[in-house]
Design a protein around this motif. Structure first.
Motif, PDB file in Angstrom:
ATOM      1  N   GLN A   1      42.979   6.221  20.961  1.00  0.00           N
ATOM      2  CA  GLN A   1      44.367   6.408  20.514  1.00  0.00           C
ATOM      3  C   GLN A   1      45.346   6.480  21.666  1.00  0.00           C
ATOM      4  O   GLN A   1      46.546   6.427  21.443  1.00  0.00           O
TER       5      GLN A   1
ATOM      6  N   LEU B   1      43.134   5.604  11.304  1.00  0.00           N
ATOM      7  CA  LEU B   1      43.417   6.897  11.933  1.00  0.00           C
ATOM      8  C   LEU B   1      44.524   6.787  12.982  1.00  0.00           C
ATOM      9  O   LEU B   1      45.092   7.789  13.384  1.00  0.00           O
TER      10      LEU B   1
ATOM     11  N   VAL C   1      37.232  11.610   7.544  1.00  0.00           N
ATOM     12  CA  VAL C   1      36.613  10.285   7.625  1.00  0.00           C
ATOM     13  C   VAL C   1      35.122  10.417   7.903  1.00  0.00           C
ATOM     14  O   VAL C   1      34.279   9.785   7.252  1.00  0.00           O
ATOM     15  N   PHE C   2      34.794  11.270   8.860  1.00  0.00           N
ATOM     16  CA  PHE C   2      33.388  11.438   9.230  1.00  0.00           C
ATOM     17  C   PHE C   2      32.563  11.928   8.032  1.00  0.00           C
ATOM     18  O   PHE C   2      31.481  11.405   7.744  1.00  0.00           O
TER      19      PHE C   2
ATOM     20  N   TYR D   1      35.677  25.136  12.385  1.00  0.00           N
ATOM     21  CA  TYR D   1      35.078  24.161  13.287  1.00  0.00           C
ATOM     22  C   TYR D   1      34.203  24.867  14.319  1.00  0.00           C
ATOM     23  O   TYR D   1      34.625  25.832  14.947  1.00  0.00           O
TER      24      TYR D   1
ATOM     25  N   PHE E   1      32.055  10.716  17.713  1.00  0.00           N
ATOM     26  CA  PHE E   1      33.046  10.024  16.882  1.00  0.00           C
ATOM     27  C   PHE E   1      34.457  10.501  17.222  1.00  0.00           C
ATOM     28  O   PHE E   1      35.367   9.701  17.475  1.00  0.00           O
ATOM     29  N   LEU E   2      34.648  11.804  17.260  1.00  0.00           N
ATOM     30  CA  LEU E   2      35.975  12.356  17.549  1.00  0.00           C
ATOM     31  C   LEU E   2      36.442  11.947  18.946  1.00  0.00           C
ATOM     32  O   LEU E   2      37.596  11.555  19.140  1.00  0.00           O
TER      33      LEU E   2
ATOM     34  N   MET F   1      40.259  13.061  11.065  1.00  0.00           N
ATOM     35  CA  MET F   1      39.034  12.484  11.637  1.00  0.00           C
ATOM     36  C   MET F   1      37.804  13.092  10.982  1.00  0.00           C
ATOM     37  O   MET F   1      36.822  12.392  10.695  1.00  0.00           O
ATOM     38  N   THR F   2      37.870  14.396  10.729  1.00  0.00           N
ATOM     39  CA  THR F   2      36.731  15.063  10.096  1.00  0.00           C
ATOM     40  C   THR F   2      36.518  14.544   8.680  1.00  0.00           C
ATOM     41  O   THR F   2      35.375  14.308   8.261  1.00  0.00           O
TER      42      THR F   2
ATOM     43  N   VAL G   1      26.454   7.715  15.334  1.00  0.00           N
ATOM     44  CA  VAL G   1      27.165   8.585  16.270  1.00  0.00           C
ATOM     45  C   VAL G   1      27.260   9.993  15.709  1.00  0.00           C
ATOM     46  O   VAL G   1      27.286  10.201  14.493  1.00  0.00           O
ATOM     47  N   SER G   2      27.282  10.940  16.619  1.00  0.00           N
ATOM     48  CA  SER G   2      27.448  12.338  16.215  1.00  0.00           C
ATOM     49  C   SER G   2      28.922  12.622  15.956  1.00  0.00           C
ATOM     50  O   SER G   2      29.807  11.823  16.284  1.00  0.00           O
ATOM     51  N   PHE G   3      29.158  13.776  15.371  1.00  0.00           N
ATOM     52  CA  PHE G   3      30.530  14.180  15.047  1.00  0.00           C
ATOM     53  C   PHE G   3      31.414  14.182  16.292  1.00  0.00           C
ATOM     54  O   PHE G   3      32.496  13.596  16.315  1.00  0.00           O
ATOM     55  N   GLU G   4      30.940  14.813  17.347  1.00  0.00           N
ATOM     56  CA  GLU G   4      31.789  14.908  18.541  1.00  0.00           C
ATOM     57  C   GLU G   4      31.924  13.562  19.250  1.00  0.00           C
ATOM     58  O   GLU G   4      32.965  13.283  19.846  1.00  0.00           O
TER      59      GLU G   4
ATOM     60  N   LEU H   1      42.653  16.281  13.776  1.00  0.00           N
ATOM     61  CA  LEU H   1      41.257  16.715  13.680  1.00  0.00           C
ATOM     62  C   LEU H   1      40.797  16.730  12.233  1.00  0.00           C
ATOM     63  O   LEU H   1      39.682  16.285  11.905  1.00  0.00           O
TER      64      LEU H   1
ATOM     65  N   GLU I   1      38.233   2.245  10.208  1.00  0.00           N
ATOM     66  CA  GLU I   1      38.569   3.677  10.244  1.00  0.00           C
ATOM     67  C   GLU I   1      39.447   4.005  11.443  1.00  0.00           C
ATOM     68  O   GLU I   1      40.392   4.789  11.338  1.00  0.00           O
TER      69      GLU I   1
ATOM     70  N   GLY J   1      25.571  15.713  10.458  1.00  0.00           N
ATOM     71  CA  GLY J   1      26.395  15.629  11.658  1.00  0.00           C
ATOM     72  C   GLY J   1      26.266  14.305  12.388  1.00  0.00           C
ATOM     73  O   GLY J   1      26.775  14.170  13.502  1.00  0.00           O
ATOM     74  N   TYR J   2      25.595  13.341  11.776  1.00  0.00           N
ATOM     75  CA  TYR J   2      25.497  11.987  12.345  1.00  0.00           C
ATOM     76  C   TYR J   2      25.841  10.984  11.265  1.00  0.00           C
ATOM     77  O   TYR J   2      25.471  11.173  10.100  1.00  0.00           O
ATOM     78  N   ILE J   3      26.556   9.945  11.662  1.00  0.00           N
ATOM     79  CA  ILE J   3      26.844   8.879  10.701  1.00  0.00           C
ATOM     80  C   ILE J   3      26.404   7.546  11.271  1.00  0.00           C
ATOM     81  O   ILE J   3      26.360   7.360  12.494  1.00  0.00           O
TER      82      ILE J   3
ATOM     83  N   PRO K   1      34.465  21.186   8.576  1.00  0.00           N
ATOM     84  CA  PRO K   1      33.211  20.453   8.722  1.00  0.00           C
ATOM     85  C   PRO K   1      32.034  21.385   8.465  1.00  0.00           C
ATOM     86  O   PRO K   1      32.171  22.604   8.548  1.00  0.00           O
TER      87      PRO K   1
ATOM     88  N   LEU L   1      32.795  23.643  17.527  1.00  0.00           N
ATOM     89  CA  LEU L   1      32.814  22.523  18.461  1.00  0.00           C
ATOM     90  C   LEU L   1      32.410  23.008  19.840  1.00  0.00           C
ATOM     91  O   LEU L   1      32.641  24.169  20.198  1.00  0.00           O
TER      92      LEU L   1
ATOM     93  N   TYR M   1      27.951  20.704  12.505  1.00  0.00           N
ATOM     94  CA  TYR M   1      28.544  19.510  13.117  1.00  0.00           C
ATOM     95  C   TYR M   1      28.657  19.716  14.623  1.00  0.00           C
ATOM     96  O   TYR M   1      29.307  20.627  15.095  1.00  0.00           O
ATOM     97  N   GLY M   2      28.050  18.803  15.332  1.00  0.00           N
ATOM     98  CA  GLY M   2      28.101  18.880  16.780  1.00  0.00           C
ATOM     99  C   GLY M   2      27.001  19.718  17.369  1.00  0.00           C
ATOM    100  O   GLY M   2      26.863  19.781  18.582  1.00  0.00           O
TER     101      GLY M   2
END
Lengths: 279, 279
Positions: A278, B277, B251-252, B201, A270-271, B248-249, A265-268, B245, B273, B261-263, B63, B203, B67-68
Motif C-alpha cells: 500500500q 483493500l 478478508v483473511f 488482536y 498477509f497483513l 484486512m482481518t 500465508v499466515s495472518f501476519e 487492520l 483482495e 491462521g493460514y490461508i 481475529p 499480534l 492468529y499469528g
C-alpha cells in the motif's frame, strides 16, 4: 513533463536541446510542464518485436503461465497439481533507453525545484509530472516514482535520480504508445488486455476488467466535475497499474515456491505484505 | 471537526447547542474546523469496562486468538493443526453512541458544503475534518469515511450520512482518549499495543511495531518540514490504522475456513483482495 498524446514535436519547445537555459527559469514559480514523448529521446527505442508477446524489459518478472488458470488445491488436504516449470529467470533490469544528454533535463529540473534545495520533494515532482493532455500525475504514481528512484532514501529526487526517472518514464511512454493502437491517448480495456498479454500475464477476463476499472476510475476520481472524465486509462495510471501488478506478482512469487499459482500465508505475513504494497 | 486533544469545553464554542446558526456560515468560505471531543455528545459513552480486553463494539470482528501464533503448516503437504474454536460471531454493528441532537451539526455541515449542493464532496469533507491539534485528516482516512458512510454510492456525504459519520468518529474519539493514557493527544507504540489487545488482536511485537510505524509515518509524511512531526499516532491515523487492520482481518477470515491462521489463495484472489483493500 510526462505523457504526451501528441507524437509530433509541437510540445517540445521547452525541451529541444536547451543548451542555454532561460535566465531565471525557477523564479517564475511555474515549472514548465512538458509532456515527454518518445521524440524527446535522441535515438529511438528499438522497434517493437514482431511478436508482441515477448517479455518486455520493463517487466522482467512475468508470472508463471498457469497463474490464475491452474486447478485450485482441494480443501482441507492440499492435493496440488504437479509443480509446473519454473518461470524464466528475471533478467537484469535493463531499461534500454537511448543515451540522450542528461543536461537537457536540467532546466526542467531546476524550474520544478522551487525550494532551490537541489532535489525535488514529492510535491515538486508531482507538480512537474504531467500527462500528454496536461493532466497531473496521480499522487500515487508520483510516490511510486520516488520509491523506485530515491536511491539514497532522502524522500526526494536529486538531479541524477531525476534523469533516471525521466528515462524510465520515457521508456514507459514508448510502451504506452505501442499499445495505444488507436492513438486515442488513452488505453482502452482491449488495449490493456493486449499489454498484459505482452508482459506475460495470463489473467482471466473478469480479473483484467477489475484491474482496468480500478485504475481507470482513479482518473475519474481525480478529475472533478469541471473536467469530464475521458474514457480509458491515462498514461500515468497505465504506469501505475503495471507497476502495481508487477509488485503484487513479485510478492506472490516470493511465497509460491512450487509455482502452482497458489500460496499459503499466515495472518501476519498477509497483513505485512498488504501494508507494504500500500505504500 | 474531529479529534480533540483537549477534554475541556474550550473548543466547543462553534458547537454547543447552536440552536440558531450564524447568518451566513457558508459564505465566508472557511468552514469551522471544530475538533470533536466526547464532551460534544449530550450523554457520555458508557464507562469503559473494568476489563479493557473485552471486544469493543467498533471492532465486532476480532481475529481468532491463535492468529499469528499457531505453528505454520509444513510444506508441501499441509500438516495443519486441528482447527481451533471458531471466533465469536460478529454482533450487529452497534455504534452505541448517545442520542444527541443531529441539528446541532447542521451549521458545521452547511459551512463545509461550500459547493452548496447539499452533500459533501471528498474535498469538502477533508477540509472539515480536523484532529484535536487542528491538523487535517489524512486523505485516506477521509476516503475511508466516505466508503463507510456513503450509503447511496453518490461518492458524497449527505447530511444524514454526515451525522452518522460524526457519531462514528465521536465513538472513535472516546476510544482514542481511553487508550491515550498519558493524555499526550497521540497514541504511542505502547498505547497502540494495548488498544490492539483490547480489540482482541494477539499480534507479535515485531508486527505491531511495523503496523504502528506504517501509520505513524503517514503523519510525518503529511507534515512538511514546516511542521515538525510529533511523536505518536494522531487521532485520524489511529482510526485509519484500526479500520485498515479490521478490513484486512475480515478478508483473511473469509479465506481461513478452518481458523488455523493460514490461508491458501490463488494468484487472482490475492491480486483482487489487495486491489480492494487499497481503495
Amino acid at each position: 513533463m510526462i505523457g504526451a498524446m501528441q507524437t509530433g514535436p509541437q510540445h517540445h519547445h521547452n525541451q529541444s536541446k536547451p543548451s542555454r537555459p532561460s535566465p531565471n527559469p525557477s523564479s517564475s514559480g511555474v515549472p514548465p510542464r512538458v509532456p515527454v514523448t518518445s521524440a524527446h529521446m535522441n535515438k529511438p527505442l528499438p522497434a517493437p518485436a514482431a511478436n508482441q508477446h515477448r517479455t518486455h524489459p520493463l517487466h522482467p518478472s512475468p508470472p508463471p503461465q498457469n497463474y490464475g488458470f491452474g486447478p485450485p488445491p482441494s480443501q482441507p488436504v492440499r492435493n496440488r497439481p504437479q509443480p509446473s516449470s519454473r518461470p524464466p529467470r528475471s533478467p537484469n533490469p535493463p531499461l534500454a533507453v537511448p543515451d540522450d544528454d542528461p543536461q537537457q533535463l536540467f532546466p526542467l529540473f531546476r524550474a520544478a525545484n522551487t525550494s532551490h534545495t537541489g532535489s525535488l520533494t514529492e510535491m515538486e515532482l508531482g507538480s512537474a509530472l504531467v500527462n500528454g493532455d496536461f493532466t497531473s500525475f496521480h499522487p500515487k504514481t508520483v510516490k511510486m516514482m520516488i520509491r523506485i528512484f530515491d536511491r539514497n532514501s532522502s524522500k526526494t529526487i536529486s538531479f541524477d535520480e531525476f534523469v533516471s526517472l525521466w528515462r524510465y518514464l520515457a521508456a514507459w511512454r514508448e510502451l504506452f504508445d505501442r499499445f495505444d493502437v488507436d492513438r486515442s491517448g488513452r488505453i482502452s480495456l482491449q488495449e490493456f488486455e493486449n499489454a498484459l498479454l505482452a508482459f506475460g500475464y495470463r489473467l482471466s477476463q473478469p480479473f483484467v476488467t477489475v484491474l482496468f476499472t480500478t485504475f481507470e476510475s482513479k482518473g475519474r476520481q481525480r478529475n472533478g466535475p469541471a473536467h469530464p472524465a475521458k474514457m480509458g486509462m491515462s498514461f500515468d495510471l497505465f504506469v501505475q497499474a503495471c507497476i502495481s501488478l508487477r509488485r503484487m506478482t513479485d510478492v506472490f512469487k516470493r511465497y509460491d515456491d512450487d509455482r502452482d499459482g497458489y500460496i499459503t500465508v499466515s495472518f501476519e505475513e498477509f497483513l505485512t505484505e498488504i501494508l507494504q504494497l500500500q505504500d
